[in-house]
Write a protein that holds these residues in place. Structure first.
Motif, mmCIF file in Angstrom:
data_model
loop_
_atom_site.group_PDB
_atom_site.id
_atom_site.type_symbol
_atom_site.label_atom_id
_atom_site.label_comp_id
_atom_site.label_asym_id
_atom_site.label_seq_id
_atom_site.Cartn_x
_atom_site.Cartn_y
_atom_site.Cartn_z
ATOM 1 N N GLU A 38 14.347 28.482 8.044
ATOM 2 C CA GLU A 38 14.307 28.459 6.595
ATOM 3 C C GLU A 38 15.238 27.384 6.046
ATOM 4 O O GLU A 38 16.052 26.796 6.770
ATOM 5 C CB GLU A 38 14.719 29.819 6.036
ATOM 6 N N ILE A 39 15.118 27.134 4.763
ATOM 7 C CA ILE A 39 15.980 26.189 4.061
ATOM 8 C C ILE A 39 16.785 26.981 3.041
ATOM 9 O O ILE A 39 16.229 27.546 2.098
ATOM 10 C CB ILE A 39 15.159 25.089 3.363
ATOM 11 N N ASN A 40 18.080 27.045 3.241
ATOM 12 C CA ASN A 40 18.954 27.759 2.314
ATOM 13 C C ASN A 40 19.391 26.829 1.194
ATOM 14 O O ASN A 40 19.631 25.637 1.412
ATOM 15 C CB ASN A 40 20.175 28.318 3.043
ATOM 16 N N VAL A 41 19.504 27.392 0.008
ATOM 17 C CA VAL A 41 19.817 26.622 -1.194
ATOM 18 C C VAL A 41 21.058 27.204 -1.848
ATOM 19 O O VAL A 41 21.189 28.431 -1.979
ATOM 20 C CB VAL A 41 18.638 26.643 -2.190
ATOM 21 N N GLU A 42 21.953 26.322 -2.269
ATOM 22 C CA GLU A 42 23.153 26.760 -2.976
ATOM 23 C C GLU A 42 23.590 25.663 -3.948
ATOM 24 O O GLU A 42 23.760 24.509 -3.551
ATOM 25 C CB GLU A 42 24.290 27.059 -1.993
ATOM 26 N N ILE A 43 23.735 26.024 -5.206
ATOM 27 C CA ILE A 43 24.275 25.099 -6.204
ATOM 28 C C ILE A 43 25.790 25.249 -6.173
ATOM 29 O O ILE A 43 26.343 26.245 -6.644
ATOM 30 C CB ILE A 43 23.706 25.388 -7.600
ATOM 31 N N VAL A 44 26.455 24.267 -5.602
ATOM 32 C CA VAL A 44 27.885 24.375 -5.330
ATOM 33 C C VAL A 44 28.743 23.882 -6.485
ATOM 34 O O VAL A 44 29.928 24.236 -6.579
ATOM 35 C CB VAL A 44 28.242 23.598 -4.046
ATOM 36 N N ASP A 45 28.182 23.075 -7.377
ATOM 37 C CA ASP A 45 28.995 22.532 -8.462
ATOM 38 C C ASP A 45 28.075 22.008 -9.557
ATOM 39 O O ASP A 45 26.862 21.852 -9.360
ATOM 40 C CB ASP A 45 29.894 21.408 -7.936
ATOM 41 N N TYR A 46 28.662 21.727 -10.697
ATOM 42 C CA TYR A 46 27.907 21.124 -11.791
ATOM 43 C C TYR A 46 28.862 20.329 -12.677
ATOM 44 O O TYR A 46 30.065 20.593 -12.726
ATOM 45 C CB TYR A 46 27.172 22.191 -12.617
ATOM 46 N N GLU A 47 28.318 19.348 -13.357
ATOM 47 C CA GLU A 47 29.062 18.547 -14.328
ATOM 48 C C GLU A 47 28.343 18.656 -15.670
ATOM 49 O O GLU A 47 27.131 18.476 -15.741
ATOM 50 C CB GLU A 47 29.141 17.087 -13.877
#
Length: 319
Positions: A38-47
């Motif tokens: 599988e492909i794991n997804v994580e939004i680790v940061d944002y600006e």
């Protein structure tokens, strides 16, 4: 013992795959991802910038993990929305029997690939989504958050990140959409991304390359050396880039020891350049005649590429 060492683990793509006949990038038969993983997804940061980008103020840093490989990309909400619209159009077109060979192949692939990818979500992702992984109906797109980022308050950003994570994760577990060209371009991956023998996955994306810039001295009209002397940057850009040269779409990639590009229309590898002592990279108006351009120079090659935005050009410079 030698035979045992030559066996490639199931979690890797064998190196011999690079010698397979080239396949055009819009084909549904490109084998890009490692089977069964599988492909794991994580939004680790944002600006967040409400002044420079009023409609899409949030720039998300997304981390993907696929087997032993991990990479990050930066996208705004409009990139997610454009991907969803393209996939919606693609899904609707499969119901229309256009009399073309390529469309017939896509409809045939749809009949064989409509099932959801049989992968169990990792415990970490299940905790993030706060619900068990479900088997979706065939060919149905995941639910997409339609509320634009400009209307999302600062306190609601964690919930927005969770919505986008869930959308991407569910989308990438549907093989029909995971192997679609728009999704692959969004993920910035290609058929050489997950070959362990080539090293870690480097940076990749679709760029425009100026014709005649592969070898030094082949950049077109030079006006008796005045353009290379830097007499007029604007004139140099107009003559060499607008009048005497063309821009071609190329899939550009960077590995640990080399860089190169593919021609997307047929998947042919057009150039591979090793890093040497003469390698240099520059950007800006003086070097390329444009703000979103990059100039790459080695002892044997000279390339000028153009990125979609100035931000992406800066990311490649930093990489």
């Amino acid at each position: 013992d030698g035979d045992q060492e030559s066996i490639v683990p199931e979690s890797e793509i064998p190196y011999a795959y690079v010698h397979n006949p080239p396949i055009k990038f819009n084909s549904m038969h490109r084998n890009i991802f490692i089977p069964g993983l599988e492909i794991n997804v994580e939004i680790v940061d944002y600006e967040r910038s409400l002044t420079a980008h009023i409609l899409n103020p949030n720039l998300y840093t997304i981390k993907f993990t696929h087997g032993p490989f991990s990479w990050t990309i930066k996208k705004r909400y409009n990139h997610f929305r454009n991907l969803h619209q393209q996939l919606t159009t693609f899904r609707a077109s499969l119901n229309i029997p256009f009399p073309t060979k390529s469309h017939k192949e896509r409809r045939t692939s749809f009949r064989n690939m409509h099932n959801v990818h049989q992968c169990t979500a990792s415990p970490t992702m299940q905790m993030k989504l706060e619900k068990p992984h479900k088997k979706r109906k065939k060919s149905s797109l995941p639910r997409f958050p339609l509320k634009p980022d400009s209307l999302v308050s600062f306190d609601a950003i964690p919930e927005r990140k969770k919505q986008l994570e869930e959308y991407l994760y569910n989308l990438l577990n549907i093989s029909l959409y995971r192997n679609q060209q728009d999704t692959i371009n969004f993920l910035e991956v290609s058929h050489i991304s997950f070959i362990a023998a080539l090293g870690q996955k480097g940076k990749e994306c679709l760029v425009k390359k100026r014709t005649g810039s592969t070898r030094a001295g082949q950049a077109g009209f030079n006006c008796c050396g005045c353009l290379t002397a830097g007499c007029c940057i604007r004139c140099s850009y107009f003559c060499s880039d607008v009048v005497w040269s063309k821009w071609r779409n190329r899939w550009f990639f960077v590995k640990e020891t080399c860089f190169g590009y593919f021609r997307p229309k047929d998947g042919v590898l057009r150039c591979v350049v090793l890093f040497d002592q003469g390698f240099d990279i520059s950007s800006g108006m003086y070097s390329t005649g444009m703000r979103n351009g990059l100039q790459l120079v080695t002892n044997s090659r000279y390339l000028v590429v153009k990125h979609p935005t100035r931000r992406t050009a800066k990311e490649w410079m930093a990489y």
